[in-house]
Design a protein around this motif. Structure first.
Motif, PDB file in Angstrom:
ATOM      1  N   LYS A 114      40.822  39.373  45.965  1.00  0.00           N
ATOM      2  CA  LYS A 114      42.098  39.975  45.566  1.00  0.00           C
ATOM      3  C   LYS A 114      41.897  41.273  44.775  1.00  0.00           C
ATOM      4  N   HIS A 115      40.775  41.938  44.999  1.00  0.00           N
ATOM      5  CA  HIS A 115      40.482  43.148  44.221  1.00  0.00           C
ATOM      6  C   HIS A 115      41.466  44.274  44.553  1.00  0.00           C
ATOM      7  N   ASP A 116      41.637  45.127  43.561  1.00  0.00           N
ATOM      8  CA  ASP A 116      42.513  46.288  43.712  1.00  0.00           C
ATOM      9  C   ASP A 116      41.698  47.528  43.354  1.00  0.00           C
ATOM     10  N   HIS A 167      45.443  37.396  38.396  1.00  0.00           N
ATOM     11  CA  HIS A 167      45.402  37.092  39.833  1.00  0.00           C
ATOM     12  C   HIS A 167      44.670  38.170  40.633  1.00  0.00           C
ATOM     13  N   LYS A 168      44.539  39.369  40.074  1.00  0.00           N
ATOM     14  CA  LYS A 168      43.774  40.433  40.733  1.00  0.00           C
ATOM     15  C   LYS A 168      42.350  40.517  40.190  1.00  0.00           C
ATOM     16  N   TYR A 169      42.189  40.252  38.894  1.00  0.00           N
ATOM     17  CA  TYR A 169      40.883  40.364  38.256  1.00  0.00           C
ATOM     18  C   TYR A 169      39.956  39.190  38.565  1.00  0.00           C
ATOM     19  N   LEU A 190      47.371  40.316  34.883  1.00  0.00           N
ATOM     20  CA  LEU A 190      46.586  40.822  36.019  1.00  0.00           C
ATOM     21  C   LEU A 190      45.478  39.858  36.439  1.00  0.00           C
TER      22      LEU A 190
END
Length: 274
Positions: A136-138, A129-131, A127
């Motif tokens: 790129k936050h989710d 690439h999101k963290y 994860l």
């Protein structure tokens, strides 16, 4: 990028170590340390914003490993400042209750972020690439409200959380050390006394610190030194100055560590021959 960041971190660490041996007052020390760290962070931010990361991997490395090192120091000293300025007057019982409540705060943070703790502590990457990539936050990945107010040009959704984990490790050591003093659960001063030289003990302490054997490498050198001083009934005095003398030895900078190895091997050989 990595080399530049490591140089800044090394210089900051050197200054903080010097400061910790020159200033005994935790509140005053924290104030000065916070100013130092903020200056370094501003310099680091300027450097990062003036260049582009070569790849997502480089950006992930910076926000997962490099920036949190410095921010964790800021969180640590800011927390120590708050703890010490709110330290209650009263007996040991009152103080222990206060310190234990501060430890409970660390436990709550751990409980509330258990999944991310597992992800980070197991060196997971799926994860990243999101963290640890900006923008790129989710929202589904347990974001702190802090993130929405942060400067997104210099923050990702979870770099602060990593810094918080690192800081909490150091804060826990600090609180447990204060509790140990309060509870007077130190070793009996008459049981073991260090009869070697202060230089030898300093060499041993720094070797253990450099090898990261305490608190996953996050224990503060001054805290480690205090534990050894208490354990072996010795006052190391200007601990950092002794280390600097070791650093600049022209011959055999690890004289005591080498002698330990030789003594252990001799002991093993003697028992083999019995």
């Amino acid at each position: 990028m990595k080399k530049y960041c490591n140089e800044i971190f090394f210089q900051l660490e050197e200054k903080l170590n010097e400061l910790s041996f020159e200033v005994d007052d935790s509140i005053y020390l924290s104030e000065i340390a916070i100013k130092m760290i903020l200056g370094c962070l501003a310099e680091l931010k300027k450097f990062i914003l003036e260049r582009e990361f070569k790849s997502d991997e480089e950006e992930i490395y910076f926000f997962k490993h490099l920036k949190p090192q410095m921010v964790s120091k800021l969180i640590y000293y800011n927390t120590i400042f708050k703890i010490e300025t709110k330290r209650p007057f009263g007996g040991e019982k009152t103080l222990r209750k206060y310190l234990n409540k501060e430890l409970e705060k660390l436990k709550r943070f751990f409980d509330n972020n258990l999944e991310f703790y597992k992800y980070y502590r197991t060196n997971s990457t799926y994860l990243d690439h999101k963290y640890f990539v900006r923008g790129k936050h989710d929202i589904k990945l347990s974001l702190d409200t802090f993130y929405f107010e942060a400067d997104h040009s210099f923050s990702t959704s979870h770099d602060y959380k990593v810094a918080k984990i690192l800081a909490n490790d150091m804060i826990q050591v600090y609180l447990e050390d204060q509790l140990s003093i309060s509870n007077q659960k130190k070793y009996d001063n008459d049981s073991l006394k260090w009869t070697g030289s202060k230089t030898a003990l300093t060499e041993l302490i720094y070797a253990l610190y450099a090898n990261g054997v305490f608190n996953n490498g996050n224990a503060d050198i001054k805290v480690i030194a205090k534990v050894f001083e208490s354990m072996f009934n010795i006052d190391l005095g200007d601990f950092y100055h002794i280390f600097m003398e070791l650093k600049f030895r022209k011959i055999n900078r690890t004289k005591f560590i080498d002698s330990l190895r030789d003594a252990l091997i001799r002991k093993m050989d003697e028992q083999d021959g019995q």
